[in-house]
Design a protein around this motif. Structure first.
Motif, PDB file in Angstrom:
ATOM      1  N   UNK A  69     -15.835 -27.226  98.504  1.00 14.84           N
ATOM      2  CA  UNK A  69     -14.469 -26.808  98.205  1.00 14.84           C
ATOM      3  C   UNK A  69     -14.505 -25.614  97.262  1.00 14.84           C
ATOM      4  N   UNK A  70     -13.567 -24.685  97.457  1.00 13.61           N
ATOM      5  CA  UNK A  70     -13.513 -23.501  96.598  1.00 13.61           C
ATOM      6  C   UNK A  70     -12.088 -22.978  96.537  1.00 13.61           C
ATOM      7  N   UNK A  71     -11.849 -22.079  95.590  1.00 15.11           N
ATOM      8  CA  UNK A  71     -10.519 -21.476  95.419  1.00 15.11           C
ATOM      9  C   UNK A  71     -10.613 -19.963  95.534  1.00 15.11           C
ATOM     10  N   UNK A  72      -9.527 -19.353  95.999  1.00 15.96           N
ATOM     11  CA  UNK A  72      -9.302 -17.913  95.873  1.00 15.96           C
ATOM     12  C   UNK A  72      -7.952 -17.782  95.185  1.00 15.96           C
ATOM     13  N   UNK A  73      -7.981 -17.592  93.875  1.00 16.13           N
ATOM     14  CA  UNK A  73      -6.727 -17.578  93.114  1.00 16.13           C
ATOM     15  C   UNK A  73      -5.838 -16.402  93.507  1.00 16.13           C
ATOM     16  N   UNK A  74      -6.426 -15.293  93.864  1.00 12.06           N
ATOM     17  CA  UNK A  74      -5.633 -14.125  94.258  1.00 12.06           C
ATOM     18  C   UNK A  74      -4.814 -14.409  95.516  1.00 12.06           C
ATOM     19  N   UNK A  75      -5.339 -15.274  96.373  1.00 13.25           N
ATOM     20  CA  UNK A  75      -4.627 -15.631  97.610  1.00 13.25           C
ATOM     21  C   UNK A  75      -3.889 -16.950  97.485  1.00 13.25           C
ATOM     22  N   UNK A  76      -3.987 -17.578  96.305  1.00 11.61           N
ATOM     23  CA  UNK A  76      -3.340 -18.881  96.090  1.00 11.61           C
ATOM     24  C   UNK A  76      -3.750 -19.870  97.184  1.00 11.61           C
ATOM     25  N   UNK A  77      -5.026 -19.875  97.476  1.00 13.02           N
ATOM     26  CA  UNK A  77      -5.561 -20.636  98.603  1.00 13.02           C
ATOM     27  C   UNK A  77      -6.821 -21.388  98.185  1.00 13.02           C
ATOM     28  N   UNK A  78      -6.948 -22.584  98.714  1.00 12.42           N
ATOM     29  CA  UNK A  78      -8.148 -23.385  98.534  1.00 12.42           C
ATOM     30  C   UNK A  78      -8.806 -23.573  99.897  1.00 12.42           C
ATOM     31  N   UNK A  79     -10.124 -23.600  99.883  1.00 13.64           N
ATOM     32  CA  UNK A  79     -10.871 -23.719 101.129  1.00 13.64           C
ATOM     33  C   UNK A  79     -11.744 -24.967 101.131  1.00 13.64           C
ATOM     34  N   UNK A  80     -12.045 -25.440 102.316  1.00 12.03           N
ATOM     35  CA  UNK A  80     -13.049 -26.493 102.488  1.00 12.03           C
ATOM     36  C   UNK A  80     -14.013 -26.022 103.562  1.00 12.03           C
ATOM     37  N   UNK A  81     -15.192 -25.618 103.134  1.00 10.17           N
ATOM     38  CA  UNK A  81     -16.238 -25.211 104.062  1.00 10.17           C
ATOM     39  C   UNK A  81     -16.979 -26.462 104.510  1.00 10.17           C
ATOM     40  N   UNK A  82     -17.011 -26.681 105.816  1.00  4.74           N
ATOM     41  CA  UNK A  82     -17.622 -27.888 106.374  1.00  4.74           C
ATOM     42  C   UNK A  82     -18.787 -27.489 107.263  1.00  4.74           C
ATOM     43  N   UNK A  83     -19.967 -27.891 106.883  1.00  3.06           N
ATOM     44  CA  UNK A  83     -21.181 -27.582 107.646  1.00  3.06           C
ATOM     45  C   UNK A  83     -21.802 -28.869 108.167  1.00  3.06           C
ATOM     46  N   UNK A  84     -22.719 -28.704 109.119  1.00  2.00           N
ATOM     47  CA  UNK A  84     -23.441 -29.853 109.696  1.00  2.00           C
ATOM     48  C   UNK A  84     -22.470 -30.949 110.115  1.00  2.00           C
ATOM     49  N   UNK A  85     -21.446 -30.560 110.816  1.00  3.87           N
ATOM     50  CA  UNK A  85     -20.397 -31.521 111.179  1.00  3.87           C
ATOM     51  C   UNK A  85     -20.914 -32.583 112.141  1.00  3.87           C
ATOM     52  N   UNK A  86     -20.360 -33.769 111.994  1.00  2.62           N
ATOM     53  CA  UNK A  86     -20.751 -34.935 112.786  1.00  2.62           C
ATOM     54  C   UNK A  86     -19.532 -35.482 113.511  1.00  2.62           C
ATOM     55  N   UNK A  87     -19.732 -36.205 114.599  1.00  2.00           N
ATOM     56  CA  UNK A  87     -18.578 -36.798 115.295  1.00  2.00           C
ATOM     57  C   UNK A  87     -17.718 -37.659 114.374  1.00  2.00           C
TER      58      UNK A  87
END
Length: 123
Positions: A69-87
């Motif tokens: 999880x991360x933030x971009x305060x300039x964009x007022x947006x939070x992200x969730x990067x999901x890797x190695x996804x599973x069913x």
């Protein structure tokens, strides 16, 4: 106060997706932001919580080492990067906001919710 998720979709096992949560009507940086997911027929559970001003980040055991999880305060947006996804990661993913990450694993800890975005992991 509005939260809008985006970035969901269909991905093969082992693939990656990045979810976004854009806020309007308030400053995301001042709030704890949680990511939750709900699979069909199951309860909504916490995936991650990013505390206000990004002081701390918490993850469910099932996603540690795979999700970030991360933030971009300039964009007022939070992200969730999901890797190695599973069913078993297949679910509707929601972002939510609260004053803190206290008891974040439980959906009842959050005050404001987005409408969710569907993530399907399948070959």
């Amino acid at each position: 106060v509005q939260l809008v998720e985006s970035g969901g979709g269909l991905v093969q096992p082992g693939g990656s997706l990045r979810l976004s949560c854009e806020a309007s009507g308030f400053t995301l940086e001042h709030y704890a932001i949680g990511w939750y997911r709900q699979a069909p027929g199951k309860e909504r559970l916490g995936v991650s919580c990013l505390s206000s001003f990004a002081a701390n980040t918490y993850y469910a055991d099932s996603v540690k080492g795979r999700f970030t999880a991360s933030r971009d305060n300039a964009k007022n947006t939070v992200y969730l990067q999901m890797n190695s996804l599973r069913p078993e990661d297949t679910a509707v993913y929601y972002c939510a906001a609260a004053e803190s990450c206290s008891n974040w694993a439980f959906a009842s800890a959050m005050n404001y919710w987005g409408r969710g975005t569907l993530v399907t992991v399948s070959s």
